[in-house]
Structure formats: structure tokens, C-alpha cells
Design an enzyme around this catalytic site. Structure first.
Site, mmCIF file in Angstrom:
data_model
loop_
_atom_site.group_PDB
_atom_site.id
_atom_site.type_symbol
_atom_site.label_atom_id
_atom_site.label_comp_id
_atom_site.label_asym_id
_atom_site.label_seq_id
_atom_site.Cartn_x
_atom_site.Cartn_y
_atom_site.Cartn_z
ATOM 1 N N HIS A 201 16.676 -59.232 1.182
ATOM 2 C CA HIS A 201 17.367 -60.301 1.910
ATOM 3 C C HIS A 201 18.028 -61.330 1.004
ATOM 4 O O HIS A 201 18.751 -62.195 1.478
ATOM 5 C CB HIS A 201 16.410 -61.017 2.861
ATOM 6 C CG HIS A 201 15.435 -61.916 2.148
ATOM 7 N ND1 HIS A 201 14.326 -61.434 1.503
ATOM 8 C CD2 HIS A 201 15.429 -63.259 1.964
ATOM 9 C CE1 HIS A 201 13.681 -62.442 0.963
ATOM 10 N NE2 HIS A 201 14.315 -63.565 1.223
HETATM 11 C C1 UD1 Z 1 15.152 -68.262 3.547
HETATM 12 C C2 UD1 Z 1 14.758 -68.873 2.204
HETATM 13 C C3 UD1 Z 1 14.214 -67.775 1.293
HETATM 14 C C4 UD1 Z 1 13.111 -66.992 1.962
HETATM 15 C C5 UD1 Z 1 13.639 -66.452 3.285
HETATM 16 C C6 UD1 Z 1 12.597 -65.661 4.021
HETATM 17 C C7 UD1 Z 1 16.111 -70.778 1.455
HETATM 18 C C8 UD1 Z 1 17.135 -71.203 0.475
HETATM 19 N N1 UD1 Z 1 15.886 -69.455 1.510
HETATM 20 O O1 UD1 Z 1 16.242 -67.401 3.293
HETATM 21 O O2 UD1 Z 1 13.684 -68.374 0.131
HETATM 22 O O3 UD1 Z 1 12.720 -65.914 1.140
HETATM 23 O O4 UD1 Z 1 14.058 -67.575 4.076
HETATM 24 O O5 UD1 Z 1 13.124 -65.070 5.151
HETATM 25 O O6 UD1 Z 1 15.532 -71.592 2.131
HETATM 26 N N2 UD1 Z 1 18.961 -66.041 10.522
HETATM 27 C C9 UD1 Z 1 18.821 -65.629 11.828
HETATM 28 N N3 UD1 Z 1 17.690 -66.023 12.477
HETATM 29 C C10 UD1 Z 1 16.731 -66.779 11.908
HETATM 30 C C11 UD1 Z 1 16.908 -67.201 10.578
HETATM 31 C C12 UD1 Z 1 18.024 -66.813 9.904
HETATM 32 O O7 UD1 Z 1 19.666 -64.935 12.389
HETATM 33 O O8 UD1 Z 1 15.727 -67.091 12.569
HETATM 34 C C13 UD1 Z 1 20.157 -65.601 9.783
HETATM 35 C C14 UD1 Z 1 21.300 -66.544 9.861
HETATM 36 O O9 UD1 Z 1 22.446 -65.798 9.975
HETATM 37 C C15 UD1 Z 1 21.309 -67.252 8.538
HETATM 38 C C16 UD1 Z 1 20.719 -66.210 7.615
HETATM 39 O O10 UD1 Z 1 19.815 -65.461 8.423
HETATM 40 O O11 UD1 Z 1 22.583 -67.636 8.168
HETATM 41 C C17 UD1 Z 1 19.989 -66.815 6.459
HETATM 42 O O12 UD1 Z 1 19.010 -67.749 6.911
HETATM 43 P P1 UD1 Z 1 18.579 -68.969 5.964
HETATM 44 O O13 UD1 Z 1 17.515 -69.755 6.588
HETATM 45 O O14 UD1 Z 1 19.796 -69.688 5.523
HETATM 46 O O15 UD1 Z 1 18.030 -68.273 4.670
HETATM 47 P P2 UD1 Z 1 17.200 -66.927 4.460
HETATM 48 O O16 UD1 Z 1 18.128 -65.919 3.868
HETATM 49 O O17 UD1 Z 1 16.438 -66.537 5.669
#
Ligand code: UD1
Length: 357
Positions: A201
Site C-alpha cells: 500500500h
Molecule cells: C496510512 C498511513 C500509513 C499506514 C496506512 C495503513 C499516513 C501518512 N500513512 O496510509 O503509514 O501504513 O495508513 O493503512 O498516515 N482510503 C479509503 N478508505 C479508508 C482510508 C483510505 O478509501 O478508510 C483510501 C483513500 O483513497 C485515500 C487512500 O486510501 O486517499 C490513502 O489513505 P490515507 O489515510 O491517506 O493513507 P494510507 O495510504 O491509508
């Protein structure tokens, strides 16, 4: 004493759950749980609260997804009034996600003490948002709870006074130790045979579409020898669609939705090999004795290399393929004993936090 915990993203939940539980033993402690809403899908958040038996959050800031700056800023803006209203003695933050640094900054600027659980880890790779979050959170924390000696050394090198550092062990392993008896293989995978478990991821792996396609092609090739189970993070799911990846997969590489904690734990425990870019999974596989190939150039968890089962394969497809072939031909590993990864880290934290100051 009032202690306010802040969680935001999936890896925070299994670190917070054991401390909430341990602090309940102290009658003088009142606890508040704030969820920033960084992770908001049922599969990324709600199911974890249920399986970890966490109380529902007292406050949900519902920040959702956005750019690094927007997400961090939004947590800060929404958290400040909550903190002013609740006025706890301690704010406890977990790990290295954007919610961690955002909440820590708000608390320290309001003169409220900050405790950082899982402090001191360093990859020394400042291109990762998590590394920036770690360094900044540690600098503004009053108490730093570390999982391993390398973390203590990192903090001292950055000028943090020794008396603020407490090596307590690994709280995520507390949750694993408590819940592993309940982690049964889901029936749909019961006939998977020998299998590889994969998760990816990190932006460096999944936002680079040609690289993502190459990784997928490799896993597809490997799936001729052993089934590959790949629970897909929402970010990765979007990228796989953009990369038009479906034609390069086959039926033995199974793309799955994000899995709940217990189901994923059972898969880790029963996998022949795990391929990942996650931090927590490097630790969980080390504890379980399952070989782990980490598709990154570095790790903030070097103890998993020296005392665990982790190998960094970097961005090197031939190496990944070679290591997979080697590990698939070997008997599975045995669980490792890492100092203070014993299921009692949160109790040690609670003893320190609950002391009158
Ligand atoms: C975040 C953490 C990462 C951790 C990961 C675990 C930061 C910088 N990164 O990354 O360290 O390893 O979580 O999962 O804080 N999204 C959804 N639904 C959700 C959450 C996210 O669809 O419930 C999608 C969205 O499109 C979003 C993308 O996932 O843009 C990334 O989510 P984000 O919270 O920005 O970071 P992660 O990649 O999940």
C-alpha cells in the site's frame, strides 16, 4: 487523571486497544478516545473496533482522505477545539500516521503533555511521510515509549533526554498475543494449501503504475507454485484499476478486500511466506516466525532483520522471485522471542502514565 487517546488509521487501533484496557485497572484514570477519521471505511476501521473490543470513540473528527498537508491540517483544525473543551492531562498518540503528528502538535502547543507510543523508530528515509511524522512527533513528546533498544539510541542521538524515554516493548504484539487464540482460518481459504500472503500500500510501490504491474506479474508467476492471497488496501485498489491490472492476474492470485484483524492474523500465521511493504506486518511475522519479504529499501524496524524473520528485498524483482522460490521450498519457520515483545507492553506504559505528577 484524564488521559485522551488519539487514533486515526488502521495500524493505530491494535496499538491503542491494549493501553485502553490496561488503564482501566487504575480507578483514578478517566479516558477519552478520539478517532480522527483518517480511515473511515467499515473494513478499515469499524470492524477493528469490534474485534479489538474497543469502546466506540467519544469523538470522531471525520477528516477523511486528502493530500498530506490537507489531511494533517484538517486533523489539527478539528482537534484543537476538542482538546480545549476536554482539557486532559495527557494526550497519547500512536505510531507514525498523519493523525499522530497532527494531534501531537496541537496538544504540545496548548501546553498539554504528549505521550508517544512506538517512539524512536527511524528508517532514515525522509521521502516517506511516516518518517517525518515520527521525527516531529518524538520531538514534541514528553514521554516516549519505545519497542526496542535501537529506538532508544535513535532518540538519544536526536537529543531527547534519557529520563523521557521508556523502553516498554511492543504494544501491537500485546494485541496479537491476546487475540491469536481467536484467529481461525476463514473457511473460504481452508483449502488454499501452501500459500503466499501479499499486501502492498505504500505510495512508492503502488503509485508507480509500471512498477505495480511488474510486482503483480511476479506474484502471478509465483502463484503457479503456491496460491497468492492479496488483501487489497483501498489506495492499491484504485491504482490497480488505473494500471488495468486485471489481465495480468490469474485465478491463483486472489485479490481480496481488506480483511478484518482476526482473519488477517490467521492468514499470517498460516502463510508459507509473506510479501509486504507494511511496518506492522514485519513485526507480526517476526513474532509468528513466518518469513517476510519486505518490498522496501529500508525499514524503521531493524530488529525484525536481526532478531526476526524479515528480509529487505528492495525494488529488485529477480531478488524477490529468487527469495520466494527459496522460501517456498523450505519448511516454515518457528516463532521468535524478542525481548519485551511479551504481551505486557501496555501494562508497563499504564504503570508510568497513571503515576501522579
Ligand atoms: C496510512 C498511513 C500509513 C499506514 C496506512 C495503513 C499516513 C501518512 N500513512 O496510509 O503509514 O501504513 O495508513 O493503512 O498516515 N482510503 C479509503 N478508505 C479508508 C482510508 C483510505 O478509501 O478508510 C483510501 C483513500 O483513497 C485515500 C487512500 O486510501 O486517499 C490513502 O489513505 P490515507 O489515510 O491517506 O493513507 P494510507 O495510504 O491509508
Amino acid at each position: 487523571m484524564h488521559i485522551l487517546h488519539v487514533v486515526g488509521a488502521r495500524p493505530n487501533f491494535m496499538k491503542c486497544a491494549p493501553l485502553l484496557r490496561a488503564l482501566r485497572q487504575f480507578s483514578q484514570v478517566r479516558q477519552t478516545l478520539v478517532h480522527t477519521g483518517q480511515h473511515y471505511d467499515a473494513a478499515m476501521s469499524d470492524v477493528f473496533f469490534r474485534q479489538l473490543a474497543m469502546p466506540p470513540p467519544d469523538v470522531n473528527l471525520a477528516v477523511g482522505s486528502a493530500s498530506q498537508a490537507q489531511q494533517t491540517a484538517e486533523v489539527m483544525l478539528r482537534f484543537e477545539p476538542v482538546l480545549l473543551e476536554r482539557n486532559p492531562e495527557w494526550v497519547v498518540v500512536y505510531g507514525d500516521v498523519n493523525s499522530t503528528v497532527a494531534a501531537a502538535l496541537v496538544a504540545c502547543k496548548l501546553g498539554i503533555r504528549v505521550a508517544h507510543v512506538e517512539a524512536g523508530l527511524r528508517s532514515r528515509d525522509r521521502t516517506m511521510p511516516e518518517e517525518i511524522n515520527r521525527v516531529l512527533t518524538d520531538q514534541v513528546s514528553d514521554l516516549l515509549f519505545t519497542p526496542s533498544a535501537d529506538a532508544d539510541d535513535n532518540l538519544r542521538r536526536e537529543g531527547i533526554e534519557t529520563q523521557r524515554i521508556h523502553r516498554v516493548g511492543n504494544v501491537m504484539i500485546d494485541t496479537l498475543v491476546r487475540l491469536i487464540p481467536q484467529a481461525a482460518m476463514p473457511s473460504e481459504f481452508a483449502n488454499a494449501g501452501r500459500f503466499v500472503l501479499a499486501t502492498l500500500h505504500r505510495p512508492a510501490n503502488v503509485d508507480d503504475l509500471p512498477w505495480l504491474r511488474e510486482m503483480l506479474a511476479t506474484l502471478t508467476e509465483v502463484s503457479r507454485d503456491a496460491q497468492v492471497l492479496f488483501p487489497v488496501h483501498p489506495r492499491t485498489a484504485k491504482r490497480l484499476t488505473e494500471a488495468n491490472a486485471a489481465p495480468i492476474t490469474n485465478g491463483r492470485l486472489r485479490l481480496l478486500p481488506p480483511l478484518p484483524y482476526l482473519e488477517f492474523l490467521a492468514l499470517q500465521q498460516n502463510a508459507q511466506v509473506v510479501v509486504t511493504d507494511s511496518g506492522g506486518i514485519q513485526e507480526e511475522t517476526s513474532y509468528l516466525g513466518v518469513p517476510c519479504l519486505t518490498v522496501r529499501e529500508n525499514t524503521e524496524r531493524p530488529i525484525t532483520l536481526t532478531e526476526g524473520t524479515n528480509t529487505l528485498v528492495g525494488r529488485d524483482i529477480p531478488r524477490l522471485r529468487q527469495e520466494l522460490e527459496r522460501l517456498l521450498a523450505q519448511p516454515r519457520g518457528t516463532p521468535r522471542q524478542i525481548p519485551l515483545w511479551d504481551g505486557h507492553a501496555a501494562e508497563r506504559i499504564a504503570q508510568i502514565l497513571a503515576q501522579p505528577s
